[in-house]
Design a protein around this motif. Structure first.
Motif, PDB file in Angstrom:
ATOM      1  N   GLU A   1       0.879  -1.169  -0.197  1.00 31.90           N
ATOM      2  CA  GLU A   1       0.038  -0.035  -0.024  1.00 31.90           C
ATOM      3  C   GLU A   1       0.918   1.101   0.038  1.00 31.90           C
ATOM      4  O   GLU A   1       2.039   1.071   0.357  1.00 31.90           O
ATOM      5  CB  GLU A   1      -1.244   0.013   1.295  1.00 31.90           C
ATOM      6  CG  GLU A   1      -2.297   0.929   1.145  1.00 31.90           C
ATOM      7  CD  GLU A   1      -3.410   0.637   2.082  1.00 31.90           C
ATOM      8  OE1 GLU A   1      -3.979   0.272   1.606  1.00 31.90           O
ATOM      9  OE2 GLU A   1      -3.107   0.739   3.470  1.00 31.90           O
TER      10      GLU A   1
ATOM     11  N   ASP B   1      -2.877   0.027  -4.052  1.00 34.14           N
ATOM     12  CA  ASP B   1      -3.824   0.649  -2.978  1.00 34.14           C
ATOM     13  C   ASP B   1      -3.366   1.679  -2.362  1.00 34.14           C
ATOM     14  O   ASP B   1      -2.222   2.126  -2.166  1.00 34.14           O
ATOM     15  CB  ASP B   1      -4.034  -0.756  -2.004  1.00 34.14           C
ATOM     16  CG  ASP B   1      -4.768  -1.828  -2.616  1.00 34.14           C
ATOM     17  OD1 ASP B   1      -5.581  -1.528  -3.397  1.00 34.14           O
ATOM     18  OD2 ASP B   1      -4.525  -2.864  -2.305  1.00 34.14           O
TER      19      ASP B   1
ATOM     20  N   CYS C   1      -3.798   4.414   1.103  1.00 34.13           N
ATOM     21  CA  CYS C   1      -4.789   4.751   2.324  1.00 34.13           C
ATOM     22  C   CYS C   1      -4.300   6.147   2.835  1.00 34.13           C
ATOM     23  O   CYS C   1      -3.092   6.416   2.623  1.00 34.13           O
ATOM     24  CB  CYS C   1      -4.260   3.798   3.198  1.00 34.13           C
ATOM     25  SG  CYS C   1      -4.328   4.202   5.124  1.00 34.13           S
TER      26      CYS C   1
END
Ligand code: PRP
Ligand code: ADE
Length: 178
Positions: free
Chosen positions: A151, A171, A173
């Motif tokens: 991530e 991904d 975050c």
């Protein structure tokens, strides 16, 4: 009453207009870092995201300069190693490099070619996701070295710059969005 980490990040960030050049609204996280409880809350939230889900992280990659401040304690919290991505010319051994556009100019970043063992599970940590150029360059450097990016993670995403749209194959975050 428990305080939400997104609120902690938002209230610890101040707007500096026209820095470093006219037209840029700079999101300054130094007040957040100077507040011991807020700084710990952000590091703890990033660590908990992976530790509590049982996600293995072998290496945390941090981006010079502000990313280092967060990535290093996150690496310690996760029991992972730390690898720096630095601005051009700062690393002593053989490097891969990537050049990209920023909100305020262009930049080249580098990582040692042997910094990451092939197949390592890598978390990339920076302070801010803005246009996404830095994040994209970091992902490319990790992949060129043979790492697997789990991530790209930041406390703060500048939603109005739409950087997330550039990061289609990783991904992302963000604990808070401005
Ligand atoms: O999403 P982007 O548009 O690429 O911008 C985000 C990047 O910009 C800032 O770094 P900067 O290059 O200003 O360096 P610094 O950390 O040394 O201040 C910030 O710390 C991120 O690394
Ligand atoms: N507007 C901004 N504020 C803080 N960091 C940034 N990095 C790129 N753009 C930024």
């Amino acid at each position: 009453m428990p305080v939400n980490v997104a609120d902690t990040i938002t209230s610890g960030t101040r707007d500096i207009p026209d820095y470093p050049q006219p037209g840029v609204m700079f999101k300054d996280i130094t007040p957040l870092l100077a507040d011991p409880r807020a700084f710990r809350a952000v590091v703890d939230a990033l660590v908990a995201r992976y530790r509590d889900a049982g996600v293995t992280i072998d290496t945390v990659v941090g981006l010079e300069a502000r990313g280092f401040i967060l990535a290093a304690p996150v690496a310690i919290g996760l029991g992972a190693g730390f690898v720096p991505i630095r601005k051009a010319g700062k690393l002593p051994a053989k490097t891969h490099s990537e050049t990209y556009d920023l909100e305020y100019g262009t930049a080249t970043v580098e990582m040692h070619t042997d910094a990451i063992a092939s197949g390592s599970r890598v978390l990339i940590v920076d302070d801010v996701l803005a246009t996404g150029g830095t994040a994209q360059a970091a992902v490319e450097l990790v992949r060129r070295a043979g790492g697997s990016v789990v991530e790209f993670s930041v406390p703060l995403e500048l939603g109005f710059l739409r950087g997330r749209e550039k990061l289609t194959d990783v991904d992302v975050c963000a604990l808070a969005v401005a």
